[in-house]
Design a protein around this motif. Sequence first.
Motif, PDB file in Angstrom:
ATOM      1  N   MET A   1       0.643  -1.186  -0.163  1.00 35.49           N
ATOM      2  CA  MET A   1       0.002   0.105   0.077  1.00 35.49           C
ATOM      3  C   MET A   1       0.856   1.372  -0.024  1.00 35.49           C
ATOM      4  O   MET A   1       0.702   2.226   0.908  1.00 35.49           O
ATOM      5  CB  MET A   1      -0.866  -0.328   1.205  1.00 35.49           C
TER       6      MET A   1
ATOM      7  N   VAL B   1      -0.839   4.866   0.448  1.00 36.81           N
ATOM      8  CA  VAL B   1      -0.785   5.179   1.817  1.00 36.81           C
ATOM      9  C   VAL B   1       0.098   5.721   2.702  1.00 36.81           C
ATOM     10  O   VAL B   1       0.214   6.987   3.507  1.00 36.81           O
ATOM     11  CB  VAL B   1      -1.532   3.922   2.813  1.00 36.81           C
TER      12      VAL B   1
ATOM     13  N   TYR C   1     -10.470  -2.536  -3.564  1.00 35.96           N
ATOM     14  CA  TYR C   1      -9.765  -1.981  -2.825  1.00 35.96           C
ATOM     15  C   TYR C   1     -10.007  -0.363  -2.928  1.00 35.96           C
ATOM     16  O   TYR C   1      -9.906   0.245  -1.992  1.00 35.96           O
ATOM     17  CB  TYR C   1      -8.295  -2.153  -3.220  1.00 35.96           C
ATOM     18  N   GLU C   2     -10.198   0.020  -4.180  1.00 35.79           N
ATOM     19  CA  GLU C   2     -10.431   1.653  -4.286  1.00 35.79           C
ATOM     20  C   GLU C   2     -11.563   1.988  -3.659  1.00 35.79           C
ATOM     21  O   GLU C   2     -11.657   3.229  -2.926  1.00 35.79           O
ATOM     22  CB  GLU C   2     -10.517   1.846  -5.726  1.00 35.79           C
TER      23      GLU C   2
ATOM     24  N   LYS D   1     -10.998   2.384   0.143  1.00 35.93           N
ATOM     25  CA  LYS D   1     -10.141   3.518   0.441  1.00 35.93           C
ATOM     26  C   LYS D   1     -10.981   4.681   0.374  1.00 35.93           C
ATOM     27  O   LYS D   1     -10.869   5.741   1.130  1.00 35.93           O
ATOM     28  CB  LYS D   1      -8.974   3.845  -0.558  1.00 35.93           C
TER      29      LYS D   1
ATOM     30  N   LEU E   1     -11.878   3.111   4.912  1.00 38.34           N
ATOM     31  CA  LEU E   1     -10.259   2.803   5.444  1.00 38.34           C
ATOM     32  C   LEU E   1     -10.290   4.411   6.277  1.00 38.34           C
ATOM     33  O   LEU E   1      -9.584   4.346   7.564  1.00 38.34           O
ATOM     34  CB  LEU E   1      -9.249   2.749   4.677  1.00 38.34           C
ATOM     35  N   TYR E   2     -10.891   5.455   5.735  1.00 38.44           N
ATOM     36  CA  TYR E   2     -10.508   6.635   6.221  1.00 38.44           C
ATOM     37  C   TYR E   2     -11.385   7.297   7.033  1.00 38.44           C
ATOM     38  O   TYR E   2     -11.847   8.610   7.143  1.00 38.44           O
ATOM     39  CB  TYR E   2      -9.594   7.595   5.177  1.00 38.44           C
TER      40      TYR E   2
END
Length: 524
Positions: free
Chosen positions: A60, A63, A138-139, A142, A146-147
Motif C-alpha cells: 500500500m 498510503v 480496494y479503491e 479507500k 478505511l479513512y
Amino acid sequence: MTQRAAVIGGGVSGLATAALLAREGYDVTLFEGRERVGGRAGLLEESGFRFDEGPSWYLMPEVFDHFYRLLGTRADEQLDLVQLDPGYEILYEPRDGKPADRLRVGATRAENVAMFEAVEPGAGAVLEEYLDSAEEVYELAKRHFLYTTFADLRPVFTREVRGHLGRFLGLLTRPLDRFVRRRFSDDRLRQLLGYPAVFLGSSPFATPSMYHLMSHLDLDDGVLYPRGGLVRVVDTIAALAEEAGATIRTSSPVTRIATKPIGGGKPSVIGVHYLDENGEEQFHAAGTVVAACDLFTAETKLLPPALRTYPERWWAKRTPGPGALLLHLGVRGELPELGHHTLLFTRDWHGNFDAIFGKNPSIPDPASLYVCKPSATDPSVAPEGYENVFVLVPVPADPGIGHGGDPHVERLGDAVIEQVAAWAGIPDLADRIVFRRTVAPGDLADRLGAWRGTALGPAHTLRQSAFFRAGNVSKRVTGLLYAGGSTIPGIGLPMCLISAELVIKRLRGDVSAGPLPEPLEARA
C-alpha cells in the motif's frame, strides 16, 4: 491557549499520531515504556546484524506517501524504496523425497498472470478478472471505509456503496477460501491467494472474501522495500514528529490515565501518570490522551473498571490474531536458495489453520511459515559475508507457549530451522548460524502488553472489521482516544498510519469518509 496532548506508546501509530497532533497545533508529549520507539516495528542490532523485529512487508505505498504528504514531505524523500523482483517466492511442502515446488511471484501483473497460466491452463484469464475485482474493492474501501471514524454512517453509505450492497453482502458472508476455490483448481494457486488472510491476523477459512482485495497489493502493485529496513519508517516518522514540535520520552511507561469528573457528565482526562528514568511516578497534565499502545492493555490496565469502554468481558468474546514464534538469525555465507521474501506452505492447509485458530489450539507441525532475507536486497543489514534471516511461524495466541530461551521454545526453533533447511535445500543451515534470538508469544505479551500474546491484534473476521471493530474514542471518558492495530481501521503499518489520521478526524468532528487534504493544515 495551546492544547496539551499525551500519546501513550511509541509504535508506528503512536509516532504518527504525535506527528499529526503536533502539526495540528497541539503541545504533544509521547510516552514510550521501552528504551527505543518502534513497538512491534522495533529494531534489533547485534553483532553487526540489523533485524526488523516485526513488520517486514512494504505494501500500500500510496498510503505511506499520503501520510508523509500530510506532514509536508513525500515517501520518496524520506525512504530509499526498492522494487522487489520477484516480489516473493513460495516453497510447497516436498512430496515423495522430491525437491519442494517453487513459485515466483513477479513484480508486475503481466508476469503473475503468465505464472498462473503456466501452473493451471486458463487460470491466467481468471486471475485477470480476480485482480480487476480486487482493485475495484480496494479503491472502494479507500474511498469509503478505511479513512472514516464511522461516527456518522451517511458519508460511508453513499450512492456508490449502496449500488454495490448486494455484491458486498456476498463478499462479507463468503469466506475467502471458498471464494478462491470457486475460481482456481490448483492447490498451489489457492494457497497463494488465501495466505494474505494471515496478514489480517486470520485464516482464509474465517476471513471474509471482501479481503481478496489484498491480492491487488502484491500481484498487481508489487512489493517494495525501504533500504535500511522497515525501521526506517519508524525513524523518519519519529524525526518528523520531533520536527513538528512533539516531545518523545522513552523509558517512561505510563501507569494510569488520570481523569476527573466534570459536572454531572462523564469524566474527562486530565493527563497521565508515568514512571521517570529513576522509577519515580510523575504526572503529566493533558486535556487529550491518545492510547496508541495495545488497546487491551490501555483499557484493562490504565483505567479503573467503571471507565472501561472495552472491559475484559468484551475481550472474552473476541478472536485474536495468531501469536508468533520469531527467529532472528545471522548466517555465515550466502543463501541463494532464499529470496528476500519466501513463504513455506504445508500440504495440510486446513489442518495448519485449525491448529492455530481451532477449538484445540496447537503448534502446527510442519507449519506454514514465512522467511525474510533482507540481505538479499540490502547489504547494510548484515556484515559482509553473512546473511540476515528472519523467520515467522504463526502459532496460537497463547502466552503460555513460553518465552525465547525456554528449552521447549528453543526446541521448536530448532525444528523450524530444520524445516527451512530441508524444504529450501540448505542442509548445513543450522551449522552456519552465528547469531540467534527467539521470540515467543510470552515475550510479546510481556514486552508489548500484547493481548493474549498476539503478534498482530484482533483478527479481521466479519465481526471485527470496519464499524464492527473497536472504535477510536472512549465512550466513558471525554478526551480519550485510541490508535493502532487493535482499533479502526485494523492491522498493519498502513492501517496504523490511517488510525493516526482518524484521531485528527475525530478531534475535528470530521465525519467524511476519505483521507484528509494534503498537507495537514492546523485549524485556525
